[in-house]
Enzyme design. Structure first.
Site, PDB file in Angstrom:
ATOM      1  N   MET A   1       7.359   1.980  27.924  1.00 30.18           N
ATOM      2  CA  MET A   1       9.091   1.032  28.070  1.00 30.18           C
ATOM      3  C   MET A   1      10.460   1.163  29.194  1.00 30.18           C
ATOM      4  O   MET A   1      10.106   2.100  29.789  1.00 30.18           O
ATOM      5  CB  MET A   1       9.921   2.726  26.753  1.00 30.18           C
ATOM      6  CG  MET A   1       9.462   2.362  25.190  1.00 30.18           C
ATOM      7  SD  MET A   1      10.023   3.264  24.645  1.00 30.18           S
ATOM      8  CE  MET A   1       9.923   5.012  25.110  1.00 30.18           C
TER       9      MET A   1
ATOM     10  N   CYS B   1       5.972  -9.091  25.300  1.00 29.07           N
ATOM     11  CA  CYS B   1       7.615  -8.727  25.985  1.00 29.07           C
ATOM     12  C   CYS B   1       8.119  -9.772  25.700  1.00 29.07           C
ATOM     13  O   CYS B   1       7.966 -10.947  26.041  1.00 29.07           O
ATOM     14  CB  CYS B   1       8.101  -8.210  26.867  1.00 29.07           C
ATOM     15  SG  CYS B   1       9.748  -7.962  27.441  1.00 29.07           S
TER      16      CYS B   1
ATOM     17  N   GLN C   1       0.398  -0.759  32.680  1.00 32.80           N
ATOM     18  CA  GLN C   1       1.033  -1.910  32.734  1.00 32.80           C
ATOM     19  C   GLN C   1       1.687  -3.030  33.101  1.00 32.80           C
ATOM     20  O   GLN C   1       2.248  -3.063  33.827  1.00 32.80           O
ATOM     21  CB  GLN C   1       1.629  -2.086  31.240  1.00 32.80           C
ATOM     22  CG  GLN C   1       2.056  -3.247  30.557  1.00 32.80           C
ATOM     23  CD  GLN C   1       3.285  -3.347  29.228  1.00 32.80           C
ATOM     24  OE1 GLN C   1       4.499  -3.534  29.774  1.00 32.80           O
ATOM     25  NE2 GLN C   1       2.187  -2.847  27.940  1.00 32.80           N
TER      26      GLN C   1
ATOM     27  N   LYS D   1      -1.417  -5.691  24.894  1.00 31.64           N
ATOM     28  CA  LYS D   1      -0.171  -5.222  23.663  1.00 31.64           C
ATOM     29  C   LYS D   1       0.382  -6.610  23.555  1.00 31.64           C
ATOM     30  O   LYS D   1       0.742  -7.173  24.577  1.00 31.64           O
ATOM     31  CB  LYS D   1       0.593  -3.890  24.738  1.00 31.64           C
ATOM     32  CG  LYS D   1       1.651  -3.466  23.638  1.00 31.64           C
ATOM     33  CD  LYS D   1       2.466  -2.726  24.072  1.00 31.64           C
ATOM     34  CE  LYS D   1       3.481  -2.223  23.161  1.00 31.64           C
ATOM     35  NZ  LYS D   1       4.802  -2.847  23.796  1.00 31.64           N
TER      36      LYS D   1
ATOM     37  N   GLY E   1       6.918   4.751  20.361  1.00 31.33           N
ATOM     38  CA  GLY E   1       7.665   4.301  21.397  1.00 31.33           C
ATOM     39  C   GLY E   1       9.620   4.746  21.464  1.00 31.33           C
ATOM     40  O   GLY E   1       9.689   6.148  22.167  1.00 31.33           O
ATOM     41  N   ARG E   2      10.169   3.989  20.895  1.00 31.63           N
ATOM     42  CA  ARG E   2      11.043   4.483  20.696  1.00 31.63           C
ATOM     43  C   ARG E   2      11.310   6.167  20.198  1.00 31.63           C
ATOM     44  O   ARG E   2      12.561   7.081  20.264  1.00 31.63           O
ATOM     45  CB  ARG E   2      12.286   3.331  19.718  1.00 31.63           C
ATOM     46  CG  ARG E   2      12.931   2.382  20.515  1.00 31.63           C
ATOM     47  CD  ARG E   2      13.274   1.606  19.611  1.00 31.63           C
ATOM     48  NE  ARG E   2      12.113   1.203  18.571  1.00 31.63           N
ATOM     49  CZ  ARG E   2      11.785   0.294  17.201  1.00 31.63           C
ATOM     50  NH1 ARG E   2      13.813   0.198  17.099  1.00 31.63           N
ATOM     51  NH2 ARG E   2      11.638  -0.349  16.656  1.00 31.63           N
TER      52      ARG E   2
ATOM     53  N   ASN F   1       1.438   0.125  16.317  1.00 22.76           N
ATOM     54  CA  ASN F   1       2.790   0.541  16.623  1.00 22.76           C
ATOM     55  C   ASN F   1       3.581  -0.482  16.242  1.00 22.76           C
ATOM     56  O   ASN F   1       3.649  -1.606  15.050  1.00 22.76           O
ATOM     57  CB  ASN F   1       2.437  -0.178  18.738  1.00 22.76           C
ATOM     58  CG  ASN F   1       3.931  -0.096  19.197  1.00 22.76           C
ATOM     59  OD1 ASN F   1       4.610  -1.038  19.918  1.00 22.76           O
ATOM     60  ND2 ASN F   1       4.814   0.828  19.105  1.00 22.76           N
ATOM     61  N   GLY F   2       5.160   0.743  16.088  1.00 23.22           N
ATOM     62  CA  GLY F   2       5.882  -0.153  15.191  1.00 23.22           C
ATOM     63  C   GLY F   2       6.581   1.144  14.473  1.00 23.22           C
ATOM     64  O   GLY F   2       6.112   1.571  13.522  1.00 23.22           O
ATOM     65  N   ASP F   3       8.026   1.265  15.166  1.00 21.06           N
ATOM     66  CA  ASP F   3       8.974   2.554  13.763  1.00 21.06           C
ATOM     67  C   ASP F   3       7.672   3.410  13.233  1.00 21.06           C
ATOM     68  O   ASP F   3       8.640   4.308  12.461  1.00 21.06           O
ATOM     69  CB  ASP F   3       9.032   1.240  12.688  1.00 21.06           C
ATOM     70  CG  ASP F   3       9.437   0.600  12.483  1.00 21.06           C
ATOM     71  OD1 ASP F   3      10.072  -0.607  13.881  1.00 21.06           O
ATOM     72  OD2 ASP F   3       9.694  -0.688  11.805  1.00 21.06           O
TER      73      ASP F   3
END
Ligand SMILES: Cc1cc2nc3c(=O)[nH]c(=O)nc-3n(C[C@H](O)[C@H](O)[C@H](O)COP(=O)(O)O)c2cc1C
Length: 307
Positions: free
Chosen positions: A17, A100, A70, A139, A221-222, A198-200
């Site tokens: 991130m 990205c 990365q 990724k 991540g978040r 990955n995600g949420d």
């Protein structure tokens, strides 16, 4: 999963991130259960010139178990050279950013733009794989405007990627809508290499849903921003006082960066910690404009509850 000869205990990954995955944050996430930690995305161009800002992103910490750098770019030679840069020697593996969608990256033909040009994407992966003696992962998102994840997986694995991380959204989606778990499951079903979903993943239910796609690992991540203890919570492991963990994050950063810079840099992390600790009104404003790390810590401490 095994990465660079290291067997992962829980197959939990901290996402790269930009602007958040500093060495202190990564170290604390690793300490709390993340097996794999990714650097912020590092420009292959900038690595050529070894700018201080870029070198600052390459600092690692002994708490990190499997450390992945990365890199991003669209030029095969630059990417290959970046992967063998001495600045990345402390990392166990190299990841290529092909997900990205941020305009300044995408417009340059980097990141998710490569999903529109899989033949160049393949050449970049092959160039990095043949230059580096480290494992190389990629990724990605599901595609640019529409999902073509099965094709993306095929290209990545045939080009030599050792695993692939799939954020279950297209680039066009940004962060809108929900993560597409069916598409992640499809990626896993066609892949011969491990797939990290990955995600949420913001709570244990999302985590279980992600695992139900049969992925080999889960990247967060978040869900970990302002909440590095999320890893310990997912693993059902006790963890220490939250303020002590925040102090650990800061003290690692203080070993490497000047206080003057940290005061400004840390504001966003303090605001993220504030959300997790339910800091209210005026106190939040104080954190957003704070010119003293000590004062910010005092504010957070007054909201801290022992778990
Ligand atoms: C502030 C921020 C910075 C990010 N920077 C990067 C990056 O440098 N490289 C990358 O591949 N993805 C980056 N991402 C995307 C995340 O790695 C991840 O794929 C995305 O946030 C979805 O996961 P999540 O729902 O768990 O947050 C970034 C996301 C955020 C929120």
């Amino acid at each position: 999963m095994i990465i660079s000869g290291k067997k992962l205990a829980n197959n939990l990954f901290l996402a790269p991130m930009a602007g958040f995955s500093d060495v202190g944050f990564r170290a604390v996430c690793a300490y709390l259960g993340a097996d794999v930690t990714f650097s912020e995305m590092i420009s292959s161009q900038a690595l050529k010139y070894s700018s201080k800002k870029t070198l600052d992103m390459t600092i690692t910490h002994p708490f990190e178990k499997v450390k992945i750098a990365q890199i991003f770019g669209h030029d095969c030679t630059d990417m290959a050279n970046a992967s063998i840069s001495p600045a990345l020697s402390g990392f166990d593996a190299i990841d290529i950013n092909m997900g990205c969608p941020a305009p300044k990256i995408y417009k340059n033909g980097d990141g998710a733009a490569l999903l529109n040009n899989l033949s160049l994407a393949s050449k970049i992966i092959q160039a990095v794989v043949s230059a580096s003696n480290k494992q190389v992962s990629v990724k990605v998102r599901l595609g640019d405007k529409q999902s073509n994840i099965a094709e993306i997986v095929r290209v990545c694995q045939e080009s030599g990627a050792s695993f692939i991380t799939v954020h279950g959204r297209t680039s066009e989606q940004g962060y809108s809508g929900n993560v597409n778990l069916e598409a992640i499951a499809l990626a896993k079903s066609v892949a011969k290499i491990p797939v990290v979903g990955n995600g949420d993943v913001f709570d244990i239910q999302n985590y279980k849903k992600m695992l139900s796609t049969d992925v080999d690992g889960v990247m967060i991540g978040r869900g970990a921003v302002g909440k590095p203890w999320f890893f310990a919570e997912l693993l059902n492991k006790p963890y220490e006082n939250k303020i002590d963990l925040i102090k650990k994050h800061i003290s690692i950063l203080k070993e490497h960066y000047p206080e003057k810079w940290l005061v400004l840099y840390l504001r966003k992390h303090f605001l993220a910690y504030a959300s997790a600790l339910a800091v209210k009104g005026e106190d939040k404003k104080l954190l957003a404009t704070s010119d003293s790390i000590e004062k910010s810590l005092e504010v957070l401490s007054s909201y801290n509850k022992l778990f």
